[in-house]
Design a protein around this motif. Structure first.
Motif, PDB file in Angstrom:
ATOM      1  N   THR A 186       0.834  -1.210   0.000  1.00  0.00           N
ATOM      2  CA  THR A 186       0.000   0.000   0.000  1.00  0.00           C
ATOM      3  C   THR A 186       0.861   1.249   0.000  1.00  0.00           C
ATOM      4  O   THR A 186       0.612   2.204  -0.765  1.00  0.00           O
ATOM      5  N   ASN A 213       0.080  -1.234  -9.346  1.00  0.00           N
ATOM      6  CA  ASN A 213      -1.372  -1.292  -9.521  1.00  0.00           C
ATOM      7  C   ASN A 213      -1.832  -2.713  -9.831  1.00  0.00           C
ATOM      8  O   ASN A 213      -2.885  -3.153  -9.354  1.00  0.00           O
ATOM      9  N   ASN A 218      -5.558  -3.479  -9.590  1.00  0.00           N
ATOM     10  CA  ASN A 218      -6.098  -2.424 -10.456  1.00  0.00           C
ATOM     11  C   ASN A 218      -5.598  -2.618 -11.886  1.00  0.00           C
ATOM     12  O   ASN A 218      -4.770  -1.852 -12.393  1.00  0.00           O
ATOM     13  N   ARG A 221      -6.383   0.273 -14.510  1.00  0.00           N
ATOM     14  CA  ARG A 221      -5.513   1.428 -14.274  1.00  0.00           C
ATOM     15  C   ARG A 221      -4.103   1.142 -14.773  1.00  0.00           C
ATOM     16  O   ARG A 221      -3.474   1.999 -15.403  1.00  0.00           O
ATOM     17  N   SER A 249      -7.634  -7.278 -17.388  1.00  0.00           N
ATOM     18  CA  SER A 249      -8.744  -6.357 -17.639  1.00  0.00           C
ATOM     19  C   SER A 249      -9.672  -6.863 -18.729  1.00  0.00           C
ATOM     20  O   SER A 249     -10.615  -6.163 -19.108  1.00  0.00           O
TER      21      SER A 249
END
Length: 676
Positions: A186, A213, A218, A221, A249
């Protein structure tokens, strides 16, 4: 001016000869008035003030002398002056002088001292409002200690406040890398984000931020971050990260385009293409997955990496057992590589899949291929029964006839309804009597093979099943009676003949040494005690596993592959912590070695393998020739995380001399059994 300086120097020397120190000081001060950077006068003043016990005044002139020595690069003398007179004095040195001293220490490869002095200088610069100079010192500190997250972050924030975006981005980037390495994902994502905000045009910043990411889940992103660099990037690391982001994705087609280009141009990205194929299967696009696997097969086969491809294909096939296209392609690979045991296992999955999907024609074809590979597999009869009533009777009879032809008729066998010695009509393969006959034949063949391999407990299990399913059959079949006598086991209540048993004939497909007879034992239900030139084993060892391991070994194309296969199969089957196989004469380092490690067990270094070999070679062999060693305090077994180990010597077939060793070890206490 030069004449005045010389005159003052002469006066100072005469005063010193008369011990008039104060007058000498005035003369040297007069020299400095004429020539402020005169080195001799500056040093003399420092020495004289020190002689008069005025350390503060001495420090002033020694500081000036240090500055004079640094400029002409007389660094050794400058360091000596600073260490002797300035470093521990009460007077506060100028921050510029401290920074110069720190730089000299850095050049002398004294990083700790340099960091300490740069820190002092930075604090003084900050107190004086000289932020540029303080930032310079902080940058030097970060360079000297690149693994310190706090210092990198301090530099980054200071540079950001002062508008030094390039320096701040580099420092934030390094801080993010350190946070990621420490497991603080993080924090790493936040720091890398700050670096990207300052330098979005930097490819390295964008790549690391995208990878962070991806790690955080993510993917969309990450793909967006890498898209601006994609058109000009061919680096394998970048393409792997970008394709991973695209796959996660859902943009599989774009990922395929990138990875196939990488494979064509640089012969890299094969693992990622396997991952892409699996994602196509998960998206119910099996045909595209097969197209990718076919491309990979051509490339890896051309590179002579058939074994690597087969291993990766095994992983993909095991993940998706319900994909017909993947299973069919998987089966074709093992068939092409002549790996019958693996091909057999995949065909079993295909048969079940075809049957569950209602494709009985394909299921029947799979059964025929299974019979071609292993006609003695006891499950073939069960599979044929599953097809009964669902395929054409003529086709089913053909399959049944092939099952019957796979084994020769039993000498002396007659139907249970036909008296011994009376001729009988052979039953139809599809009839109930024909199926019983085939089941009996299969059990007898299996028992013969188990006896040939000294798998006595397994053979006893088969004989007990024959006695329960076909009581009294030994009276009609000399072949079965001979098996009972060789095994020294008879059904309860059956008479024991006193004739010597006939040696069991080897099965056609499996070579073995004929078994020697043994003396009978008094009690009927006792375990088998006969020996056949090899010692009997106590535990279960299925013939199918022995045959499978042998086939896997002899299908390999190189000695290294054979050794790896052997050690992996033995280690997996015995469920040990470690298994090692080495080739080479005893007393020397191995010429070739392979190791199997259980889950989360790290491979042993080469030096430890040599020590383990030497330790086991010194052990006394037991009655079976096994070399058993136990761990003790400080032993090599303890270093390898083992409590006990068993080694057996590999003999050269032609010279009958030791040619290697196979070692298995367990982390927990274990009593080794004969079969192991």
């Amino acid at each position: 001016m030069a004449a005045d300086v010389s005159k003052h120097l002469d006066r100072a020397k005469r005063f010193l000869e008369k011990n008039r120190v104060e007058d000498a000081i005035e003369a040297y001060l007069a020299v400095l008035d004429e020539m402020p950077h005169h080195q001799e006068a500056t040093q003399a003043l420092g020495d004289l003030y020190a002689r008069m016990d005025q350390p503060d005044r001495a420090a002033v002139y020694y500081g000036l002398l240090f500055d004079l020595l640094v400029e002409p690069k007389d660094e050794t003398k400058a360091l000596a002056i600073y260490n002797r007179f300035l470093r521990v004095g009460n007077s506060q040195q100028l921050p510029e002088r401290i920074a110069r001293y720190a730089f000299l220490q850095q050049k002398q490869n004294h990083p700790d001292e340099a960091i300490e002095q740069y820190t002092k200088a930075a604090e003084l610069f900050t107190a004086a409002g000289r932020d540029e100079d303080a930032l310079f010192c902080s940058e030097r500190i970060a360079q000297l200690d690149p693994e310190n997250l706090a210092r990198q972050l301090r530099l980054a924030e200071a540079a950001e406040r002062m508008g030094k975006t390039a320096l701040a981005a580099r420092a934030f980037l390094r801080a993010g890398q350190l946070a990621s390495a420490s497991g603080a994902s993080t924090d790493a994502l936040h720091l890398l984000g700050r670096a990207y905000k300052l330098a979005p045009q930097e490819r390295s910043v964008g790549l690391l931020y995208a990878q962070a990411n991806l790690q955080a889940g993510n993917a969309v992103r990450a793909a967006a971050l890498l898209e601006p660099f994609a058109s000009s990037e061919t680096d394998a690391t970048f393409v792997a990260a970008f394709s991973d982001a695209l796959m996660r994705s859902g943009n599989l087609e774009r990922a395929r385009e990138l990875l196939e280009r990488l494979l064509h141009e640089k012969h890299e990205g094969m693992t990622q293409l396997f991952d892409l194929a699996e994602r196509y299967v998960a998206a119910s696009q099996d045909q595209k997955a097969v197209e990718i696997l076919l491309t990979l097969k051509r490339r890896m086969f051309a590179d002579k990496r058939q074994n690597d491809f087969a291993v990766l294909m095994d992983g993909a096939g095991a993940k998706y057992p319900h994909s017909q296209a993947i299973l069919e392609f998987w089966a074709s690979i093992h068939n092409e590589l002549n790996r019958e045991s693996q091909y057999f296992e995949v065909l079993i999955r295909l048969f079940d899949l075809y049957l569950s999907s209602g494709n009985v024609v394909k299921a029947a074809e799979s059964l025929e291929r299974l019979i071609d590979i292993d006609a003695y597999d006891h499950r073939n009869q069960e599979r044929m029964e599953l097809l009964r009533g669902r395929v054409d009777d003529t086709h089913l009879k053909q399959i049944a006839s092939r099952l019957m032809k796979s084994s020769t008729p039993m000498p002396g066998h007659a139907s249970p309804q036909t008296p011994a010695g009376q001729a009988s009509t052979p039953p139809s393969p599809g009839s109930e009597e024909g199926r019983q006959l085939q089941a009996l034949e299969d059990l007898i063949v299996q028992t013969e093979i188990f006896l040939q391999y000294s798998l006595h407990n397994k053979a006893l299990e088969r004989l007990q099943r024959i006695a329960a399913m076909f009581p009294g059959e030994e009276e009609r079949s000399a072949r079965l009676a001979n098996l009972y006598q060789m095994a020294n086991w008879w059904p309860q209540g059956a008479p024991k003949p006193k004739t010597e048993p006939v040696a069991v004939q080897p099965a056609p497909a499996i070579p073995a040494t004929p078994l020697a007879p043994v003396a009978p034992v008094a009690e009927a239900p006792t375990p088998i005690t006969m020996k056949s030139g090899v010692y009997s084993v106590e535990t279960l060892r299925d013939l199918s596993k022995i045959s499978e391991v042998n086939q896997k070994i002899f299908r390999q194309q190189t000695p290294r592959a054979m050794l790896n296969t052997a050690v992996n199969e033995v280690g997996t089957y015995l469920r040990v912590t470690r298994a090692l196989a080495v080739v080479g004469p005893p007393g020397r380092p191995p010429e070739m070695a392979a190791e199997y490690c259980a889950h989360e067990v790290k491979p042993a270094p080469g030096a430890q393998v040599v020590l383990l070999l030497a330790h086991i070679e010194r052990a006394e062999p037991d009655e079976l020739g096994g070399l058993v060693v136990q761990a003790s305090e400080g032993s090599i077994l303890s270093d390898l995380g083992l409590d006990t180990a068993l080694g057996v010597t590999i003999m050269d077939k032609e010279t009958q001399m030791p040619a290697g060793m196979l070692i298995v070890g367990r982390a927990e206490a274990h009593k080794w059994k004969a079969n192991e």
